[in-house]
Scaffold this active site. Structure first.
Site, short mmCIF file in Angstrom:
data_model
loop_
_atom_site.label_atom_id
_atom_site.label_comp_id
_atom_site.label_asym_id
_atom_site.label_seq_id
_atom_site.Cartn_x
_atom_site.Cartn_y
_atom_site.Cartn_z
N LYS A 146 1.00 4.20 -2.94
CA LYS A 146 0.66 5.60 -2.71
C LYS A 146 1.88 6.52 -2.88
CE LYS A 146 -3.75 5.14 -1.96
NZ LYS A 146 -4.75 5.75 -2.87
N TYR A 164 0.84 -1.20 0.00
CA TYR A 164 0.00 0.00 0.00
C TYR A 164 0.87 1.25 0.00
CZ TYR A 164 -3.71 3.26 1.31
OH TYR A 164 -4.59 4.32 1.33
#
Length: 284
Positions: free
Chosen positions: A166, A162
């Site tokens: 990002k 994740y």
């Protein structure tokens, strides 16, 4: 600086991926309330149908499209663009917002890594590369808003896939805005939305009620709109637990790991706990 009032207005068109819930749906409701035509793209299911019905109640059936789209598929994004242009002719707002967050570790299964990178990162890249040329070509003012995360900046331990996704969104959106501002005649600007703790399907887990520290998706969209009116690129959202000065200190400390030659993620390193605490409490 882009005049947001010339973009967020009646009859203009907004496309939001991940638009059936959370921040995406809150944005869709905001755009619909202005009389804009709104396209929400999300996975098939009851949630998409319910979101579509609610938007139609706000702005009228003729101004709403709900399109089943898996942003992990470039072909699906290209099909989405064709459907939008056939119905509405052009796009003024693109919000690449779809995201997922299954738990990963460095050596966890490949499927989790592939899913997160395909949706969170490639969904943003391919969404921009699919819609962007047409948005530039029609010559009217517009914006591309990509949803990032503070985890892509401070990269805390836990769920590295994740964080990587990002961080990639941040780097891509910075490069996008640089290219747009150096493209002659371009009336499109890019912006990085960096939410705080927001109570959405991605963050709520087993909780049924919003924690006191979390913002609602509607609060986040309100902050986003005010930031866009100021022309902000980095839309760094606070929440009820973390004020902006704390976020700024955390981000400065993360950058300082390189400058000061500290171990990576020193904020969570026991040898640097006291130093970080003092830095966080430092008064300028």
């Amino acid at each position: 600086m882009t005049d947001i009032q010339t973009i967020f207005k009646k009859s203009n068109v907004a496309v939001i991926t991940g638009g059936a819930s959370g921040i995406g749906f809150a944005a869709a409701k905001y755009f619909a309330s202005l009389g804009m035509s709104v396209v929400i793209a999300d996975l098939a299911g009851e949630r998409l149908a319910d979101a579509s019905a609610e938007l139609k109640a706000i702005t009228g059936e003729e101004h709403v499209m709900a399109i089943e789209t898996d942003v992990a598929s470039k072909d699906a994004l290209e099909a989405l663009e064709r459907a939008v242009l056939q119905r509405f002719g052009r796009v003024h707002v693109l919000m690449n917002n779809a995201g997922i967050g299954p738990d990963t570790s460095i050596f966890s299964g490949q499927a989790g890594w592939d899913a997160i990178l395909s949706v969170n990162l490639l969904g943003v890249i391919n969404g921009t590369r699919t819609f962007g040329p047409g948005m530039l070509a029609h010559g009217e003012p517009g914006v591309i808003i990509n949803t990032g995360s503070k985890q892509g900046i401070t990269t805390p331990p836990g769920n590295p896939a994740y964080n990587v996704s990002k961080a990639g969104v941040k780097v891509f959106t910075e490069a996008l805005q640089h290219e747009l501002r150096n493209t002659e005649g371009a009336k499109i600007s890019a912006h990085l939305l960096i939410p705080g703790f927001v109570f959405t399907g991605l963050t709520k887990g087993d909780r049924r009620e919003k924690p006191a520290g979390a913002w609602t998706p509607e609060q986040t969209v309100e902050f986003m709109v005010e930031s866009l009116k100021r022309g902000d690129f980095y839309i760094l959202c606070p929440d009820n637990d973390v004020a902006r000065p704390v976020d700024e200190r955390r981000m400065l400390w993360a950058a300082g790991d390189i400058v000061e030659n500290r171990p990576p993620l020193s904020r969570w390193h026991p040898d640097y706990a006291d130093q970080f605490k003092a830095f966080l409490e430092k008064k300028d």
